[in-house]
Design a protein around this motif. Structure first.
Motif, PDB file in Angstrom:
ATOM      1  N   ARG A 153       0.838  -1.207   0.000  1.00 43.88           N
ATOM      2  CA  ARG A 153       0.000   0.000   0.000  1.00 43.88           C
ATOM      3  C   ARG A 153       0.875   1.260   0.000  1.00 43.88           C
ATOM      4  NH1 ARG A 153      -4.921  -1.668  -1.379  1.00 43.88           N
ATOM      5  NH2 ARG A 153      -5.285  -3.695  -0.456  1.00 43.88           N
ATOM      6  N   ILE A 154       0.268   2.365  -0.370  1.00 43.09           N
ATOM      7  CA  ILE A 154       0.976   3.642  -0.391  1.00 43.09           C
ATOM      8  C   ILE A 154       1.530   3.970   0.988  1.00 43.09           C
ATOM      9  CG2 ILE A 154       0.714   6.130  -0.780  1.00 43.09           C
ATOM     10  CD1 ILE A 154       0.719   4.304  -3.337  1.00 43.09           C
ATOM     11  N   ARG A 155       0.802   3.627   2.038  1.00 44.43           N
ATOM     12  CA  ARG A 155       1.280   3.901   3.401  1.00 44.43           C
ATOM     13  C   ARG A 155       2.610   3.184   3.673  1.00 44.43           C
ATOM     14  NH1 ARG A 155      -2.562   4.172   6.396  1.00 44.43           N
ATOM     15  NH2 ARG A 155      -4.303   3.225   5.359  1.00 44.43           N
ATOM     16  N   ASP A 156       2.838   2.029   3.025  1.00 47.04           N
ATOM     17  CA  ASP A 156       4.107   1.313   3.193  1.00 47.04           C
ATOM     18  C   ASP A 156       5.262   2.111   2.590  1.00 47.04           C
ATOM     19  OD1 ASP A 156       2.784  -0.909   4.410  1.00 47.04           O
ATOM     20  OD2 ASP A 156       2.216  -1.617   2.409  1.00 47.04           O
ATOM     21  N   ILE A 157       5.017   2.723   1.458  1.00 47.81           N
ATOM     22  CA  ILE A 157       6.041   3.576   0.837  1.00 47.81           C
ATOM     23  C   ILE A 157       6.329   4.771   1.743  1.00 47.81           C
ATOM     24  CG2 ILE A 157       6.523   5.148  -1.087  1.00 47.81           C
ATOM     25  CD1 ILE A 157       5.062   3.200  -2.919  1.00 47.81           C
ATOM     26  N   LEU A 158       5.273   5.417   2.233  1.00 50.78           N
ATOM     27  CA  LEU A 158       5.460   6.594   3.098  1.00 50.78           C
ATOM     28  C   LEU A 158       6.158   6.238   4.404  1.00 50.78           C
ATOM     29  CD1 LEU A 158       2.146   8.619   2.658  1.00 50.78           C
ATOM     30  CD2 LEU A 158       4.363   8.963   1.547  1.00 50.78           C
ATOM     31  N   ARG A 159       5.886   5.033   4.909  1.00 45.63           N
ATOM     32  CA  ARG A 159       6.539   4.604   6.149  1.00 45.63           C
ATOM     33  C   ARG A 159       8.048   4.567   5.945  1.00 45.63           C
ATOM     34  NH1 ARG A 159       3.841  -0.059   6.952  1.00 45.63           N
ATOM     35  NH2 ARG A 159       2.062   1.084   7.760  1.00 45.63           N
ATOM     36  N   ARG A 160       8.475   4.135   4.764  1.00 50.92           N
ATOM     37  CA  ARG A 160       9.901   4.038   4.457  1.00 50.92           C
ATOM     38  C   ARG A 160      10.523   5.402   4.168  1.00 50.92           C
ATOM     39  NH1 ARG A 160       9.974   0.837  -0.189  1.00 50.92           N
ATOM     40  NH2 ARG A 160       8.330  -0.488   0.561  1.00 50.92           N
TER      41      ARG A 160
ATOM     42  N   THR B 170      -4.386   3.031  -0.682  1.00 51.79           N
ATOM     43  CA  THR B 170      -4.415   2.631  -2.083  1.00 51.79           C
ATOM     44  C   THR B 170      -3.301   1.622  -2.358  1.00 51.79           C
ATOM     45  OG1 THR B 170      -5.261   4.794  -2.712  1.00 51.79           O
ATOM     46  CG2 THR B 170      -4.261   3.486  -4.466  1.00 51.79           C
ATOM     47  N   ALA B 171      -3.603   0.632  -3.181  1.00 47.16           N
ATOM     48  CA  ALA B 171      -2.590  -0.350  -3.591  1.00 47.16           C
ATOM     49  C   ALA B 171      -1.578   0.324  -4.516  1.00 47.16           C
ATOM     50  CB  ALA B 171      -3.250  -1.522  -4.292  1.00 47.16           C
ATOM     51  N   VAL B 172      -0.310   0.013  -4.319  1.00 51.56           N
ATOM     52  CA  VAL B 172       0.748   0.592  -5.145  1.00 51.56           C
ATOM     53  C   VAL B 172       0.518   0.241  -6.615  1.00 51.56           C
ATOM     54  CG1 VAL B 172       3.233   0.594  -5.615  1.00 51.56           C
ATOM     55  CG2 VAL B 172       2.407   0.627  -3.257  1.00 51.56           C
ATOM     56  N   GLU B 173       0.046  -0.958  -6.894  1.00 49.69           N
ATOM     57  CA  GLU B 173      -0.216  -1.363  -8.272  1.00 49.69           C
ATOM     58  C   GLU B 173      -1.246  -0.447  -8.929  1.00 49.69           C
ATOM     59  OE1 GLU B 173      -0.226  -2.844 -11.899  1.00 49.69           O
ATOM     60  OE2 GLU B 173       1.258  -3.392 -10.377  1.00 49.69           O
ATOM     61  N   ASP B 174      -2.277  -0.034  -8.189  1.00 56.01           N
ATOM     62  CA  ASP B 174      -3.282   0.879  -8.732  1.00 56.01           C
ATOM     63  C   ASP B 174      -2.656   2.231  -9.072  1.00 56.01           C
ATOM     64  OD1 ASP B 174      -5.158  -1.123  -8.396  1.00 56.01           O
ATOM     65  OD2 ASP B 174      -5.980  -0.267  -6.549  1.00 56.01           O
ATOM     66  N   LEU B 175      -1.788   2.714  -8.199  1.00 57.26           N
ATOM     67  CA  LEU B 175      -1.122   3.987  -8.465  1.00 57.26           C
ATOM     68  C   LEU B 175      -0.185   3.857  -9.661  1.00 57.26           C
ATOM     69  CD1 LEU B 175      -0.539   6.923  -7.875  1.00 57.26           C
ATOM     70  CD2 LEU B 175       1.178   6.170  -6.209  1.00 57.26           C
ATOM     71  N   ARG B 176       0.521   2.748  -9.756  1.00 55.05           N
ATOM     72  CA  ARG B 176       1.436   2.528 -10.887  1.00 55.05           C
ATOM     73  C   ARG B 176       0.661   2.622 -12.203  1.00 55.05           C
ATOM     74  NH1 ARG B 176       4.887  -1.345  -9.160  1.00 55.05           N
ATOM     75  NH2 ARG B 176       3.252  -2.883  -9.107  1.00 55.05           N
ATOM     76  N   GLN B 177      -0.495   2.006 -12.232  1.00 56.23           N
ATOM     77  CA  GLN B 177      -1.326   2.037 -13.436  1.00 56.23           C
ATOM     78  C   GLN B 177      -1.800   3.468 -13.746  1.00 56.23           C
ATOM     79  OE1 GLN B 177      -4.506  -0.772 -13.306  1.00 56.23           O
ATOM     80  NE2 GLN B 177      -5.223  -0.280 -15.346  1.00 56.23           N
TER      81      GLN B 177
END
Length: 145
Positions: A2-9, A87-94
């Protein structure tokens, strides 16, 4: 993922500029933070637009050096696509691929909570593939011995 996982990093810090800042000031923020876009915000929480290197180059071609003293509001993209932390990262990638955008602000409770770049999305895909590879190698080692 999820996007929150990216932001956590990467953290939720977002470089912003006010709509009345000059393009020259915008360039300074981009250079200072070594980034390709900033969120245009009157208060650091609401989104008025987004301004990228691409916006500057396109307008510079049209207006010349006089552009540097114009307000960011004159060159920013006003219709900003945003994403929620769940949001799922895959959805954002698309979405990024389909709409040819490289930076998407993250909104949580209608407030700016972070920004995700195409580089962040690609890194998350690489991390996922690496994790899968490690699991497969571990499985093969356990079952193949």
């Amino acid at each position: 993922m999820r996007i929150r996982d990216i932001l956590r990093r990467k953290g939720g810090t977002v470089a912003t500029v006010r709509p009345d800042a000059t393009v020259r000031e915008l360039l300074a923020v981009l250079a200072e933070h070594n980034i390709g876009a900033v969120v245009v915000s009157p208060d650091g929480a609401a989104i008025a637009g987004i301004a990228s290197e691409r916006d500057i180059v396109r307008r510079l071609h049209e207006h010349g050096a006089d552009l540097l003293d114009r307000p960011v509001s004159a060159i920013m993209t006003e219709r900003v696509r945003t994403v929620a932390p769940d949001t799922a990262v895959e959805d954002l990638r698309q979405t990024m691929t389909e709409h040819r955008i490289r930076h998407v602000p993250v909104l949580e409770d209608d407030r700016l909570a972070g920004i995700v770049s195409i580089g962040d999305v690609v890194k998350s895909a690489i991390d996922e593939l690496e994790s899968e590879r490690e699991h497969l190698v571990g499985y093969i080692r356990r079952t193949g011995s």
